[in-house]
Motif scaffolding. Sequence first.
Motif, PDB file in Angstrom:
ATOM      1  N   LEU A   1      30.094  38.429  38.209  1.00 52.62           N
ATOM      2  CA  LEU A   1      31.367  39.154  38.228  1.00 52.62           C
ATOM      3  C   LEU A   1      31.065  40.617  38.519  1.00 52.62           C
ATOM      4  CD1 LEU A   1      33.297  37.949  35.041  1.00 52.62           C
ATOM      5  CD2 LEU A   1      33.622  37.206  37.374  1.00 52.62           C
ATOM      6  N   VAL A   2      31.830  41.208  39.415  1.00 50.50           N
ATOM      7  CA  VAL A   2      31.687  42.633  39.688  1.00 50.50           C
ATOM      8  C   VAL A   2      32.805  43.347  38.928  1.00 50.50           C
ATOM      9  CG1 VAL A   2      31.663  44.426  41.437  1.00 50.50           C
ATOM     10  CG2 VAL A   2      30.686  42.185  41.944  1.00 50.50           C
ATOM     11  N   VAL A   3      32.399  44.125  37.926  1.00 47.15           N
ATOM     12  CA  VAL A   3      33.338  44.843  37.076  1.00 47.15           C
ATOM     13  C   VAL A   3      33.033  46.332  37.196  1.00 47.15           C
ATOM     14  CG1 VAL A   3      34.196  45.136  34.734  1.00 47.15           C
ATOM     15  CG2 VAL A   3      33.362  42.905  35.468  1.00 47.15           C
ATOM     16  N   LYS A   4      34.008  47.101  37.652  1.00 46.62           N
ATOM     17  CA  LYS A   4      33.854  48.551  37.813  1.00 46.62           C
ATOM     18  C   LYS A   4      32.620  48.902  38.638  1.00 46.62           C
ATOM     19  CE  LYS A   4      35.973  49.242  33.334  1.00 46.62           C
ATOM     20  NZ  LYS A   4      35.741  49.619  31.951  1.00 46.62           N
TER      21      LYS A   4
ATOM     22  N   ARG B   1      40.743  46.774  29.680  1.00 53.19           N
ATOM     23  CA  ARG B   1      42.132  47.122  29.387  1.00 53.19           C
ATOM     24  C   ARG B   1      43.035  46.254  30.247  1.00 53.19           C
ATOM     25  NH1 ARG B   1      41.797  53.223  30.654  1.00 53.19           N
ATOM     26  NH2 ARG B   1      39.984  52.481  31.721  1.00 53.19           N
ATOM     27  N   VAL B   2      44.254  46.090  29.824  1.00 52.01           N
ATOM     28  CA  VAL B   2      45.221  45.298  30.584  1.00 52.01           C
ATOM     29  C   VAL B   2      45.345  45.887  31.988  1.00 52.01           C
ATOM     30  CG1 VAL B   2      47.632  44.590  30.713  1.00 52.01           C
ATOM     31  CG2 VAL B   2      46.467  44.637  28.512  1.00 52.01           C
ATOM     32  N   GLY B   3      45.318  45.015  32.981  1.00 49.72           N
ATOM     33  CA  GLY B   3      45.445  45.442  34.370  1.00 49.72           C
ATOM     34  C   GLY B   3      44.126  45.606  35.096  1.00 49.72           C
ATOM     35  N   GLU B   4      43.014  45.633  34.367  1.00 49.91           N
ATOM     36  CA  GLU B   4      41.716  45.752  35.023  1.00 49.91           C
ATOM     37  C   GLU B   4      41.371  44.442  35.720  1.00 49.91           C
ATOM     38  OE1 GLU B   4      38.531  48.505  33.359  1.00 49.91           O
ATOM     39  OE2 GLU B   4      39.451  47.610  31.576  1.00 49.91           O
ATOM     40  N   GLN B   5      40.688  44.566  36.848  1.00 54.43           N
ATOM     41  CA  GLN B   5      40.332  43.382  37.627  1.00 54.43           C
ATOM     42  C   GLN B   5      38.845  43.374  37.926  1.00 54.43           C
ATOM     43  OE1 GLN B   5      42.943  43.596  41.042  1.00 54.43           O
ATOM     44  NE2 GLN B   5      44.279  42.092  40.106  1.00 54.43           N
ATOM     45  N   CYS B   6      38.345  42.177  38.222  1.00 51.14           N
ATOM     46  CA  CYS B   6      36.960  42.021  38.642  1.00 51.14           C
ATOM     47  C   CYS B   6      36.935  41.088  39.842  1.00 51.14           C
ATOM     48  CB  CYS B   6      36.100  41.482  37.502  1.00 51.14           C
ATOM     49  SG  CYS B   6      36.519  39.810  37.022  1.00 51.14           S
TER      50      CYS B   6
END
Length: 85
Positions: free
Chosen positions: A12-15, A48-53
């Motif tokens: 998973l690519v997160v931030k 947080r709500v709305g964050e995507q990966c």
Amino acid sequence: MKFPTINKEMNLVVKGKTHKVTCTDLYDGGYGHYFDAVFPKATRPRFRVGEQCTVIELGKECLAGFASYPKRDGQTVRFLIPKWS
């Protein structure tokens, strides 16, 4: 549409950072398909709500949005793959 494989590692690519996670659950919900990802103990990411990966194994266009923390362990995170993606 492709889905994560249960009990298999995926990226998973997160931030902008790639994390190896294990998919432990997958089910169909009202807005799309939910899956639980278990992060390594050392990672413990906060969302947080709305964050995507991005789910690399499912294609670069596959975005999963943060849904919740289904357990109190801080490692398991639930994501939603919308039906329209």
